[in-house]
Design a protein around this motif. Structure first.
Motif, PDB file in Angstrom:
ATOM      1  N   MET A 165       8.327  -1.610   0.264  1.00 49.76           N
ATOM      2  CA  MET A 165       8.492  -2.539  -0.857  1.00 49.76           C
ATOM      3  C   MET A 165       9.027  -1.777  -2.067  1.00 49.76           C
ATOM      4  O   MET A 165       8.478  -0.740  -2.441  1.00 49.76           O
ATOM      5  CB  MET A 165       7.141  -3.189  -1.204  1.00 49.76           C
ATOM      6  CG  MET A 165       7.188  -4.147  -2.389  1.00 49.76           C
ATOM      7  SD  MET A 165       5.527  -4.765  -2.828  1.00 49.76           S
ATOM      8  CE  MET A 165       5.170  -5.756  -1.373  1.00 49.76           C
ATOM      9  N   VAL A 166      10.092  -2.274  -2.649  1.00 47.96           N
ATOM     10  CA  VAL A 166      10.630  -1.724  -3.895  1.00 47.96           C
ATOM     11  C   VAL A 166      10.486  -2.808  -4.956  1.00 47.96           C
ATOM     12  O   VAL A 166      11.035  -3.906  -4.815  1.00 47.96           O
ATOM     13  CB  VAL A 166      12.105  -1.304  -3.750  1.00 47.96           C
ATOM     14  CG1 VAL A 166      12.637  -0.788  -5.082  1.00 47.96           C
ATOM     15  CG2 VAL A 166      12.254  -0.237  -2.662  1.00 47.96           C
ATOM     16  N   ILE A 167       9.751  -2.510  -6.023  1.00 49.41           N
ATOM     17  CA  ILE A 167       9.465  -3.503  -7.055  1.00 49.41           C
ATOM     18  C   ILE A 167      10.267  -3.186  -8.317  1.00 49.41           C
ATOM     19  O   ILE A 167      10.125  -2.089  -8.881  1.00 49.41           O
ATOM     20  CB  ILE A 167       7.958  -3.538  -7.386  1.00 49.41           C
ATOM     21  CG1 ILE A 167       7.158  -3.870  -6.126  1.00 49.41           C
ATOM     22  CG2 ILE A 167       7.671  -4.546  -8.495  1.00 49.41           C
ATOM     23  CD1 ILE A 167       5.664  -3.884  -6.336  1.00 49.41           C
ATOM     24  N   PRO A 168      11.121  -4.111  -8.776  1.00 43.25           N
ATOM     25  CA  PRO A 168      11.911  -3.888  -9.996  1.00 43.25           C
ATOM     26  C   PRO A 168      11.047  -4.124 -11.234  1.00 43.25           C
ATOM     27  O   PRO A 168      10.784  -5.258 -11.622  1.00 43.25           O
ATOM     28  CB  PRO A 168      13.028  -4.929  -9.876  1.00 43.25           C
ATOM     29  CG  PRO A 168      12.409  -6.030  -9.078  1.00 43.25           C
ATOM     30  CD  PRO A 168      11.417  -5.413  -8.146  1.00 43.25           C
ATOM     31  N   MET A 169      10.629  -3.049 -11.870  1.00 44.42           N
ATOM     32  CA  MET A 169       9.653  -3.159 -12.951  1.00 44.42           C
ATOM     33  C   MET A 169      10.240  -3.677 -14.256  1.00 44.42           C
ATOM     34  O   MET A 169       9.499  -4.058 -15.171  1.00 44.42           O
ATOM     35  CB  MET A 169       8.970  -1.810 -13.178  1.00 44.42           C
ATOM     36  CG  MET A 169       8.103  -1.352 -12.006  1.00 44.42           C
ATOM     37  SD  MET A 169       6.846  -2.573 -11.534  1.00 44.42           S
ATOM     38  CE  MET A 169       5.815  -2.612 -13.002  1.00 44.42           C
ATOM     39  N   ALA A 170      11.563  -3.734 -14.367  1.00 45.79           N
ATOM     40  CA  ALA A 170      12.157  -4.308 -15.581  1.00 45.79           C
ATOM     41  C   ALA A 170      11.901  -5.803 -15.668  1.00 45.79           C
ATOM     42  O   ALA A 170      11.871  -6.379 -16.761  1.00 45.79           O
ATOM     43  CB  ALA A 170      13.655  -4.025 -15.614  1.00 45.79           C
ATOM     44  N   THR A 171      11.706  -6.431 -14.518  1.00 44.14           N
ATOM     45  CA  THR A 171      11.509  -7.886 -14.492  1.00 44.14           C
ATOM     46  C   THR A 171      10.152  -8.274 -13.905  1.00 44.14           C
ATOM     47  O   THR A 171       9.902  -9.455 -13.661  1.00 44.14           O
ATOM     48  CB  THR A 171      12.623  -8.549 -13.662  1.00 44.14           C
ATOM     49  OG1 THR A 171      12.644  -7.972 -12.345  1.00 44.14           O
ATOM     50  CG2 THR A 171      13.973  -8.354 -14.329  1.00 44.14           C
ATOM     51  N   THR A 172       9.299  -7.281 -13.666  1.00 48.83           N
ATOM     52  CA  THR A 172       7.993  -7.543 -13.054  1.00 48.83           C
ATOM     53  C   THR A 172       6.901  -6.949 -13.925  1.00 48.83           C
ATOM     54  O   THR A 172       6.930  -5.751 -14.233  1.00 48.83           O
ATOM     55  CB  THR A 172       7.910  -6.931 -11.643  1.00 48.83           C
ATOM     56  OG1 THR A 172       9.043  -7.326 -10.874  1.00 48.83           O
ATOM     57  CG2 THR A 172       6.633  -7.359 -10.939  1.00 48.83           C
ATOM     58  N   GLY A 173       5.936  -7.755 -14.320  1.00 50.05           N
ATOM     59  CA  GLY A 173       4.823  -7.252 -15.101  1.00 50.05           C
ATOM     60  C   GLY A 173       3.842  -6.474 -14.244  1.00 50.05           C
ATOM     61  O   GLY A 173       3.852  -6.576 -13.016  1.00 50.05           O
ATOM     62  N   VAL A 174       2.957  -5.727 -14.897  1.00 48.08           N
ATOM     63  CA  VAL A 174       1.973  -4.915 -14.178  1.00 48.08           C
ATOM     64  C   VAL A 174       1.059  -5.785 -13.314  1.00 48.08           C
ATOM     65  O   VAL A 174       0.874  -5.502 -12.118  1.00 48.08           O
ATOM     66  CB  VAL A 174       1.154  -4.048 -15.171  1.00 48.08           C
ATOM     67  CG1 VAL A 174      -0.046  -3.406 -14.468  1.00 48.08           C
ATOM     68  CG2 VAL A 174       2.053  -2.985 -15.783  1.00 48.08           C
ATOM     69  N   PRO A 175       0.456  -6.865 -13.842  1.00 45.12           N
ATOM     70  CA  PRO A 175      -0.404  -7.709 -12.998  1.00 45.12           C
ATOM     71  C   PRO A 175       0.356  -8.310 -11.816  1.00 45.12           C
ATOM     72  O   PRO A 175      -0.178  -8.405 -10.705  1.00 45.12           O
ATOM     73  CB  PRO A 175      -0.902  -8.790 -13.948  1.00 45.12           C
ATOM     74  CG  PRO A 175      -0.762  -8.192 -15.315  1.00 45.12           C
ATOM     75  CD  PRO A 175       0.458  -7.338 -15.236  1.00 45.12           C
ATOM     76  N   GLU A 176       1.608  -8.720 -12.072  1.00 44.16           N
ATOM     77  CA  GLU A 176       2.412  -9.317 -11.002  1.00 44.16           C
ATOM     78  C   GLU A 176       2.708  -8.288  -9.912  1.00 44.16           C
ATOM     79  O   GLU A 176       2.643  -8.593  -8.712  1.00 44.16           O
ATOM     80  CB  GLU A 176       3.715  -9.866 -11.580  1.00 44.16           C
ATOM     81  CG  GLU A 176       4.565 -10.610 -10.559  1.00 44.16           C
ATOM     82  CD  GLU A 176       5.868 -11.101 -11.143  1.00 44.16           C
ATOM     83  OE1 GLU A 176       6.687 -11.655 -10.372  1.00 44.16           O
ATOM     84  OE2 GLU A 176       6.091 -10.942 -12.361  1.00 44.16           O
ATOM     85  N   ALA A 177       3.031  -7.057 -10.310  1.00 41.22           N
ATOM     86  CA  ALA A 177       3.296  -6.002  -9.333  1.00 41.22           C
ATOM     87  C   ALA A 177       2.059  -5.727  -8.493  1.00 41.22           C
ATOM     88  O   ALA A 177       2.133  -5.580  -7.264  1.00 41.22           O
ATOM     89  CB  ALA A 177       3.752  -4.728 -10.048  1.00 41.22           C
ATOM     90  N   ALA A 178       0.895  -5.658  -9.149  1.00 40.85           N
ATOM     91  CA  ALA A 178      -0.357  -5.418  -8.425  1.00 40.85           C
ATOM     92  C   ALA A 178      -0.653  -6.558  -7.457  1.00 40.85           C
ATOM     93  O   ALA A 178      -1.144  -6.336  -6.342  1.00 40.85           O
ATOM     94  CB  ALA A 178      -1.506  -5.240  -9.406  1.00 40.85           C
ATOM     95  N   THR A 179      -0.344  -7.789  -7.856  1.00 38.00           N
ATOM     96  CA  THR A 179      -0.552  -8.944  -6.979  1.00 38.00           C
ATOM     97  C   THR A 179       0.348  -8.864  -5.751  1.00 38.00           C
ATOM     98  O   THR A 179      -0.095  -9.104  -4.618  1.00 38.00           O
ATOM     99  CB  THR A 179      -0.269 -10.255  -7.748  1.00 38.00           C
ATOM    100  OG1 THR A 179      -1.198 -10.372  -8.833  1.00 38.00           O
ATOM    101  CG2 THR A 179      -0.407 -11.460  -6.835  1.00 38.00           C
TER     102      THR A 179
END
Length: 408
Positions: A165-179
């Motif tokens: 999984m690669v998560i784009p953190m510019a458009t993803t918040g911390v809680p959303e990434a953890a979810t």
């Protein structure tokens, strides 16, 4: 239970995501520093030298000592033992790249963002100018490129094929990434199964093999599958069949090994030649002399005798190498422009008292000899020196360094 690796680009809120995932899942955190501490118990390398494996800076002596390869072998074995003994781990940092992709119940996550977002975050968090933030990120990204390249994983640390999984953190918040991570952790695709557990056993055996070879002075990549071990040589070998036979003789008796295959890697034809490290021979000798032709010739003569040496042409350069690297023996001229040999000796003994210093000069006086010996020089020799005498002194100095390290 599924484990997790998280590798984050700098200024991508990686530490916040790690904390959030830990709070939600109860996984056990393992950091690069934790792994270094474990690896230090398996290796003769200290924690400081193990940590250098993560750095793009390579010792000037590494082609003789293979210290970076030995450090990676130690880290890999420490991780293999940990992963085979425990589940429910969160491996945060560089160490996740050491886990083979065949171990599917260790889920691999990358957190990254576009450069514009990261530069702005660096400016906000550290008060940097845009130019300084861009330069800092270039340096940090180069460290990560060097790391994956040293593991033969390519030169792109953010390549999608390295992760689940690669998560784009510019458009993803911390809680959303953890979810997102938590949801994927619960999927059957990353649940432990028979094949993945076998991959853990293969990982451990390959790591054990690589460590045995490292202790014998070899730098070879190892892979295992059901007892069949494949050794991959990434440097050009002058007598490949002879090396292959030696490797088979070392690896064959290791418990769990049923067959040994030896292959060449993609970088087999690069310019440098495969060299086995002999721990009994001086391999970290720094020659310091402003007579360039003399010292270059001396270095070549030592290398022909399988001794590893590097050259500095003035005292300041020598001190910079000693501050940044880990030479064991210094062969030092006295009369040099700038910082002379006696001052270099004085500073070396203050900065690195464990370094043995052999004075080799054509202009020294009896008073110079007395001063040098009082400052802690190992030996005082005159030019022109008999090469056999110098080699004997180098061996004696090397043995003293090794004995000192064993007793410390």
């Amino acid at each position: 239970m599924t484990s997790l690796t998280i590798f984050s680009g700098d200024f991508c809120r990686g530490s916040s995501v790690v904390k959030e995932v830990l709070d939600r899942t109860g996984l056990k955190l393992v950091t690069d520093q934790d792994l270094v501490a474990r690896a230090a118990t398996l290796s003769d390398l200290g924690s400081d030298r193990l940590e250098r494996a993560f750095s793009p800076r390579t010792s000037v002596f590494d082609r003789f000592t293979h210290e970076k390869g030995r450090a990676i072998a130690s880290l890999r074995l420490a991780l293999a033992e940990l992963v085979s003994a425990e589940s429910g781990l969160l491996l945060a940092g560089y160490l996740g790249h050491l886990v083979p992709r065949e171990i599917t119940h260790v889920m691999k996550v990358c957190l990254i963002a576009d450069l514009k977002f990261r530069v702005q975050t660096a400016m906000d968090e550290q008060g940097l100018s845009e130019k300084a933030a861009t330069r800092l990120l270039a340096e940090l990204d180069e460290e990560r490129r060097h790391w994956v390249k040293s593991l033969h994983l390519g030169d792109d640390p953010w390549a999608a094929e390295l992760y689940d999984m690669v998560i784009p953190m510019a458009t993803t918040g911390v809680p959303e990434a953890a979810t997102l991570i938590g949801e994927y952790l619960g999927k059957e695709a990353v649940a432990p199964d028979r094949a993945s557990r076998q991959a853990v056993a293969d990982f451990k055996l390959a790591a054990q093999v690589a460590m045995v070879l490292a202790r014998e002075g070899h730098e070879v990549e190892a892979a295992a599958r059901g007892g069949v071990v494949t050794l991959i040589v990434h440097k050009h070998v002058l007598l490949f069949n002879r090396l292959a036979e030696e490797l088979r003789e070392i690896v064959g008796p290791i418990p769990g090994v049923s067959e040994v295959l030896v292959e060449v890697g993609k970088e087999f034809h690069r310019a440098d030649i495969y060299r086995k490290h002999d721990f009994d021979i001086p391999s970290k000798v720094l020659l310091v002399d402003d007579e360039r032709e003399f010292v270059k010739t001396l270095s070549e003569r030592l290398i022909l005798r399988d001794m590893g040496s590097a050259v500095a042409y003035d005292g300041q350069s020598a001190l910079e190498i000693i501050a940044a690297d880990d030479p064991e023996v210094l062969v030092l001229d006295l009369k040099m422009p700038g910082i002379d040999g006696i001052e270099v000796l004085r500073r070396v003994k203050k900065l690195r008292p464990g370094v043995e210093v052999i004075i080799l000069t054509g202009h020294g006086t009896e008073e110079d000899r007395k001063v040098c010996m009082e400052l802690g020089a190992f030996a005082y020799l005159q030019k022109p020196v008999d090469i056999d005498l110098l080699i004997a002194k180098l061996r004696e100095a090397h043995n003293r360094v090794r004995q000192s390290r064993r007793s410390s």
